[in-house]
Design a protein around this motif. Structure first.
Motif, PDB file in Angstrom:
ATOM      1  N   SER A 201       0.807  -1.215   0.000  1.00  0.00           N
ATOM      2  CA  SER A 201       0.000   0.000   0.000  1.00  0.00           C
ATOM      3  C   SER A 201       0.845   1.273   0.000  1.00  0.00           C
ATOM      4  O   SER A 201       0.346   2.362  -0.327  1.00  0.00           O
ATOM      5  CB  SER A 201      -0.930   0.008   1.225  1.00  0.00           C
ATOM      6  N   ARG A 202       2.119   1.166   0.343  1.00  0.00           N
ATOM      7  CA  ARG A 202       2.990   2.351   0.375  1.00  0.00           C
ATOM      8  C   ARG A 202       3.545   2.712  -0.994  1.00  0.00           C
ATOM      9  O   ARG A 202       3.996   3.834  -1.207  1.00  0.00           O
ATOM     10  CB  ARG A 202       4.155   2.091   1.341  1.00  0.00           C
ATOM     11  N   ASP A 203       3.519   1.762  -1.915  1.00  0.00           N
ATOM     12  CA  ASP A 203       4.093   1.994  -3.243  1.00  0.00           C
ATOM     13  C   ASP A 203       3.135   2.821  -4.091  1.00  0.00           C
ATOM     14  O   ASP A 203       1.917   2.620  -4.048  1.00  0.00           O
ATOM     15  CB  ASP A 203       4.372   0.659  -3.934  1.00  0.00           C
ATOM     16  N   GLN A 204       3.685   3.756  -4.875  1.00  0.00           N
ATOM     17  CA  GLN A 204       2.864   4.659  -5.676  1.00  0.00           C
ATOM     18  C   GLN A 204       3.079   4.483  -7.176  1.00  0.00           C
ATOM     19  O   GLN A 204       2.787   5.370  -7.967  1.00  0.00           O
ATOM     20  CB  GLN A 204       3.151   6.108  -5.269  1.00  0.00           C
ATOM     21  N   GLN A 205       3.607   3.320  -7.576  1.00  0.00           N
ATOM     22  CA  GLN A 205       3.876   3.093  -8.995  1.00  0.00           C
ATOM     23  C   GLN A 205       3.197   1.824  -9.516  1.00  0.00           C
ATOM     24  O   GLN A 205       3.698   1.172 -10.424  1.00  0.00           O
ATOM     25  CB  GLN A 205       5.389   3.002  -9.225  1.00  0.00           C
ATOM     26  N   THR A 206       2.041   1.504  -8.967  1.00  0.00           N
ATOM     27  CA  THR A 206       1.370   0.264  -9.337  1.00  0.00           C
ATOM     28  C   THR A 206       1.093   0.187 -10.831  1.00  0.00           C
ATOM     29  O   THR A 206       1.370  -0.838 -11.472  1.00  0.00           O
ATOM     30  CB  THR A 206       0.047   0.109  -8.570  1.00  0.00           C
TER      31      THR A 206
END
Length: 356
Positions: A201-206
């Motif tokens: 959930s912390r990643d912003q490059q899904t």
């Protein structure tokens, strides 16, 4: 008990050969314990990797009796019992089971899909390079938190547990059939780690990640779903399951016109829903020919179609299988689930049905 260890000895400039070492061992002795004794007591030139007493580090992966495993995790007794079970399964019911006390023997070889440096030590450069290729780190933007730490709910954190257990031992990579025939495929270890980032959930490059993992056979579509990566993983990471979850997220975002790989999965599901199994006439036209939009694809099917017609093997009509309604109901039940509840899309990651 006395056990013979047959070890494949080799180096880049030396022809491979099998050398046999005999040891008196306890049944509870690990394979790594036995290798240490061979090196200390019989042949100091034997080469293998280890980093013992640092929990399970993954350093001592090798092929033990034909399948990749950790030498520190497997013991003599379990291996001999496994060999006996294999032997018994291959003989008739009237035959006597293999007597392990007569000729216990364990074969050791280096891992596959990687060049051998010496004996049981392999060059893992491709393994690490393919891992790096999936960018296995939480995005830079996600790491820049100047005022507070990132908080995750227990549910968000639990999504990372299975894929986070990977110790990068290389067992799945060693046994990967897709990697063996396609050097561009990054491998199950890398894609399992890739899902770890997609699920975080912390990643912003899904979205960027999914586009990358969707590219040709180097990403998730290169997996042949042989299931062996799951079978040999010592930590229960189940790389195939993680690859299936990435596929599911890609399929949710794509339509059938985006690529042949996407069409393959979507058309397969729709044809099975319609007829219980695959109408292969429609499958070729819709997937390869893109429903008459891809003339080059259609032409590529022509030689096969002509040969089938000439040999009388081209089906004139299609008959639905028995239980089609039940199959359709199962598929629709899975598709109606909340994506967060789906462990894996059963229609895309189980062996494909064969239709006529």
């Amino acid at each position: 008990m006395q056990v013979r260890f047959k070890i494949l000895r080799q180096a880049p400039t030396i022809r491979p050969q099998v050398e046999t070492y005999t040891l008196d061992v306890e049944p509870s002795s690990t394979i790594l314990d036995c290798l240490n004794r061979i090196k200390w007591e019989q042949d100091g030139t034997l080469a293998f990797r280890k980093n013992c007493r640092n929990t399970i580090c993954g350093s001592c992966a090798m092929r033990i009796n034909g399948r990749s495993a950790l030498a520190c995790k497997e013991n003599v007794k379990s291996e001999l019992v496994r060999l006996r079970q294999i032997a018994v399964s291959k003989v008739s019911e009237n035959s006597s089971p293999l007597n392990l006390e007569e000729s216990p023997e364990i074969t050791l070889a280096p891992m596959g899909n990687m060049p051998v440096i010496k004996d049981l030590v392999v060059d893992m450069h491709s393994f690490w390079e393919n891992l790096e290729a999936v960018d296995p780190y939480v995005s830079t933007a996600g790491r820049q938190v100047p005022e507070r730490e990132f908080l995750q709910t227990p549910e968000e954190r639990s999504r990372l547990n299975q894929s986070g257990n990977c110790i990068l031992c290389g067992a799945c990579y060693s046994e990967c059939n897709a990697r063996e025939v396609d050097s561009s495929f990054v491998g199950p270890h890398a894609l399992a780690k890739a899902y770890r980032m997609v699920a975080d959930s912390r990643d912003q490059q899904t979205e960027e990640r999914l586009e990358k993992y969707n590219q040709g056979t180097q990403g998730v579509w290169g997996c042949t779903r042989c299931y062996y990566c799951n079978a040999v993983c010592p930590m229960g990471v189940a790389p195939l399951d993680q690859i299936g979850k990435i596929k599911e997220k890609i399929l949710d975002r794509k339509n059938a016109q985006d690529s042949r790989s996407i069409r393959h999965r979507k058309v397969l599901i729709e044809l099975v829903k319609k007829g219980g199994w695959i109408d292969e006439r429609q499958f070729g036209l819709q997937v390869v020919g893109n429903s008459f939009r891809d003339l080059k694809g259609l032409l590529s099917l022509s030689p096969l179609g002509i040969r089938m017609i000439a040999s009388g093997k081209f089906p004139i009509r299609f008959e639905s299988s028995e239980g089609t309604a039940t199959v359709r109901s199962l598929i629709e039940s899975v598709q109606s689930l909340d994506p967060a509840q789906q462990v894996e899309d059963a229609t895309t990651d189980t062996p494909e049905p064969v239709g006529g």
